[in-house]
Design an enzyme around this catalytic site. Sequence first.
Site, mmCIF file in Angstrom:
data_model
loop_
_atom_site.group_PDB
_atom_site.id
_atom_site.type_symbol
_atom_site.label_atom_id
_atom_site.label_comp_id
_atom_site.label_asym_id
_atom_site.label_seq_id
_atom_site.Cartn_x
_atom_site.Cartn_y
_atom_site.Cartn_z
ATOM 1 N N CYS A 97 0.807 -1.220 0.000
ATOM 2 C CA CYS A 97 0.000 0.000 0.000
ATOM 3 C C CYS A 97 0.841 1.272 0.000
ATOM 4 O O CYS A 97 0.299 2.372 -0.157
ATOM 5 C CB CYS A 97 -0.939 -0.015 1.200
ATOM 6 S SG CYS A 97 -2.223 -1.277 1.092
ATOM 7 N N ASP A 153 -11.345 -4.284 3.595
ATOM 8 C CA ASP A 153 -12.261 -3.183 3.287
ATOM 9 C C ASP A 153 -13.706 -3.545 3.634
ATOM 10 O O ASP A 153 -14.492 -2.687 4.042
ATOM 11 C CB ASP A 153 -12.171 -2.811 1.803
ATOM 12 C CG ASP A 153 -10.919 -2.022 1.472
ATOM 13 O OD1 ASP A 153 -10.284 -1.496 2.402
ATOM 14 O OD2 ASP A 153 -10.576 -1.943 0.280
#
Length: 336
Positions: free
Chosen positions: A25, A98
């Site tokens: 990320c 998520d």
Amino acid sequence: MSSPKLHEHAAGAVRLTGFAHGGGCACKIPPGELEDAVRGLTGQPGADVLVGLDSGDDAAAVRVADGLAVLSTADFFTPVVDDAFDWGRIAAANALSDIYAMGGRPIMAINLVGWPRDVLPMELMTEVLRGGLSIASEAGCPVIGGHSIDDPEPKYGMAVTGLAHPDQLLRNDAATAGLPLTLTKPIGVGLLNNRHKQTGEVFAEAIATMTGLNRDAATAAVAAGARAATDVTGFGLLGHLYKMCRASGVGAVIDVAAVPVVDGARQALRDGYVSGGTRRNLDWVRPQLRFAPGVSGDDLLLLADAQTSGGLLVVGELPGYPVIGHTTAVPGIEIR
């Protein structure tokens, strides 16, 4: 691109991180640039759109029936570790996160793959996919198909569909002042990933942290009646906290000594293994910060460290997880 031989261990095994300009990320587009790019795309119409682009939340949510919302997200990134199977596991856990960050349950995933097929063997891609499947299976989420392209830089992740009750969504615009802030995983994996990329050292605790599902934390948050949460990934703890505070119209206080840190991360920080993504995170959020004289520059860099498959940051107290601060009615983030 350099010759593949430049990206091998001494024993001859391919070093996947050598084929990536960034890792995990940490290779996200910087938050300020991303917000500028999507600003005109917010405010999608539809009474059944419960969560869209407006607050920059972790997944989209659409009401499809009374008591039922469908969640949708996608997440992929370049190699964060050299082991193909572990990279697949980390990327899958990160994508599933998520859904958990919204208080949902993943029900289906599809693979997203970019692969330099003339440079890296397809058998290595199979190992990546096998790693992703292992984590999805642990989550009880079937992986059904996907999409792949020939890409000079390897990339892997998933698009995930989930379900949640509309009244139990964990949102990043629902925080209220005066509540504890709980963090469910230690930070610092970005520093260790950057050290791994540069030196080849393997950090088992970082891998264990990144491959751990946020399922139990999400279940605990919903059971505790929490209404606001987000997961901590590429924008770092400070970046994701700031996004949640801004969307909710609140501020926060962080006790830096209470924030859990993965073993080895502080040493990696002292040794200079700070990614460009982490420095961009801190630059973006710095105007919102107030900090006590004892808070060092290294403390700020650690709090801004670009995480991969990090934990949930929950507004509320969860049994068994550390409280790292609290929300306030005063805008901005105070660090003590």
